[in-house]
Design an enzyme around this catalytic site. Sequence first.
Site, PDB file in Angstrom:
ATOM      1  N   CYS A 381       7.584  15.922 -20.597  1.00  0.00           N
ATOM      2  CA  CYS A 381       8.126  17.214 -20.171  1.00  0.00           C
ATOM      3  C   CYS A 381       7.259  17.849 -19.084  1.00  0.00           C
ATOM      4  CB  CYS A 381       8.324  18.115 -21.381  1.00  0.00           C
ATOM      5  SG  CYS A 381       9.649  19.301 -21.105  1.00  0.00           S
ATOM      6  N   HIS A 507      11.414  15.053 -24.882  1.00  0.00           N
ATOM      7  CA  HIS A 507      10.298  14.973 -25.831  1.00  0.00           C
ATOM      8  C   HIS A 507      10.497  13.794 -26.786  1.00  0.00           C
ATOM      9  CE1 HIS A 507       8.238  18.824 -25.011  1.00  0.00           C
ATOM     10  NE2 HIS A 507       9.424  19.174 -24.549  1.00  0.00           N
ATOM     11  N   GLU A 509       8.486  12.431 -28.689  1.00  0.00           N
ATOM     12  CA  GLU A 509       7.693  12.529 -29.935  1.00  0.00           C
ATOM     13  C   GLU A 509       8.509  13.013 -31.132  1.00  0.00           C
ATOM     14  OE1 GLU A 509       7.444  14.492 -27.309  1.00  0.00           O
ATOM     15  OE2 GLU A 509       6.846  16.547 -27.786  1.00  0.00           O
TER      16      GLU A 509
HETATM   17  N1  GLN Z   1       7.576  24.643 -18.699  1.00  0.00           N
HETATM   18  C1  GLN Z   1       8.395  23.526 -18.368  1.00  0.00           C
HETATM   19  C2  GLN Z   1       9.867  23.865 -18.338  1.00  0.00           C
HETATM   20  O1  GLN Z   1      10.286  24.856 -18.888  1.00  0.00           O
HETATM   21  C3  GLN Z   1       8.132  22.380 -19.340  1.00  0.00           C
HETATM   22  C4  GLN Z   1       8.537  22.663 -20.734  1.00  0.00           C
HETATM   23  C5  GLN Z   1       7.975  21.688 -21.733  1.00  0.00           C
HETATM   24  O2  GLN Z   1       7.048  20.955 -21.439  1.00  0.00           O
HETATM   25  N2  GLN Z   1       8.490  21.693 -22.923  1.00  0.00           N
HETATM   26  O3  GLN Z   1      10.637  23.161 -17.756  1.00  0.00           O
END
Ligand code: GLN
Length: 554
Positions: A381, A507, A509
Amino acid sequence: MSKHIFVTGGVVSSLGKGLTSASIGMLLEHRGLTVRMQKLDPYINVDPGTMSPYQHGEVYVLDDGSETDLDLGHYERFTEGKLTRDSNYTTGQIYQSVINKERRGEFLGKTVQVIPHITNEIKSCISKLADEDTDVVITEIGGTVGDIESQPFLEAIRQFSLDIGKENCLYIHLTLVPYLKAAGELKTKPTQHSVGQLREIGIQPDVLVCRTERSLSRSDREKIALFCNVPIRAVIEEKDKDFSIYEVPFSLVDNELDELIVRRLQLPAETLVLDDWQDLMQRLRNPQSEISIAVVGKYAAHRDAYKSIYEAIDHAGIAHCSQVRIQPIQSEQIEAEGPERLLSTYDGILVPGGFGERGIEGKVEAIRFARERNIPFLGICLGMQCAVIEFARNVVSLEGAHSSEFDKESPHPVICLLDDQKTITDKGGTMRLGAQPAELEPGSIAAECYGATSISERHRHRYEFNNVYRQQFAAHNMQFSGTSPDGKLVEIIELTGHRWFVAAQFHPEFKSKPTAAQPLFSGFVGAAVEHHAARSSRSHEASRSDREPWESSS
Ligand code: GLN
């Protein structure tokens, strides 16, 4: 009709109610039963998605996009039952729903009260999980017995057995039996008091799970049984586990808790078969290699902030029979000291997700180090977004490239907001959330890891790769190996010519299990194991060639 198990906690918080509940769920599933799990959280926040990881650890995301408490991560790692929006309720959600009903006039002008209106709402949330396909619903009540905030929940679960019959409910109370060094003995008084508080509300626990550093003696158990009014076989010892959390279910089995539950609730259970978990423990206990992974994030000192990431790394270690030492590294420290000293000994570098500008440049530095030194890298992310920023600045030479989350004036906003996110002002539950499909490029590292070209993974972010830059990046050997099915959103990037450099906008994970490592984590740890082996044989070679000709080579 589904049977209900309620898990409460006493004496102190952080006893591991989530883990114990998950372990019970896992054992019942391994006896052929279908289980649904649920957590009721007493705090007032309407959704856990807006809570700081400092305070509450990571926000765990489900397929349906709900942002939940991290205990649901334990549930998913231990059990197979589907979790949905109905698997986690907070006081805030309960009250919001009751107030909305009141506004719609559903209470016909009656005085709206904690009992019965709030408790009815809580009971209906519990009942949502019960159906003819579910043998057991396990409901964990957050907080500690005696907290003001938990009262309505405890009252509701007390009433629940009146509604559906005592024989269909089982109350498990998790408590602490501390060892007092000065006295040289375990103390049962806190447990007596906490059970006393439960009984004041009208709940007589059926089972006490006693968290302890030392084994309970027969007389400790007798004392607890007598004072707390439970049979002695319902006093279950759960000793601290130094080795692995995945031992917890085994210690419950040693105490025959599964048998007790099955008998007491008259469940149509089969005999317990734990082959997959025994295999897992076998692998954990007999690692064939040892590697170390650096996790460069913002909350290095808060293990719960990256809970699922650490777990997923462990699962991949189990899959590769490798013991993985995970070292959290504060990204700001890299900004201060540079990456060389902090990162050069690791076999793999992972940059997790996150929000906010603090520590971003340190993450970008860490990624540059991984790219230039050919060290296996996994970005998640925000970790992917930082990899894009790093590549833009240092490979494509786009000076000042950044994410528009951090620099609104950047001449090269390589990560930017999608149009449908631009108008959103509310913070809670408004990101791109939950399971989304992606298509993978055949032959890519990602496709190889998954062994498939169509996947689904969970998202939680607002920003995306800016497509204006796609061609330019591709010309410099960045491969866009995963995209949304319409090709519009970049979901996975990787670098050709690098040992293992993969980053995902989702994500991964959240979908890893101890018995089934997530494919990207497994690929990453596999690459780190290989890198480690290659490095050690190189340094072995080097030390051999350092020898003078007259030195023996044995
Ligand atoms: N801050 C970034 C976004 O909103 C990444 C978010 C995250 O890593 N969950 O796109």
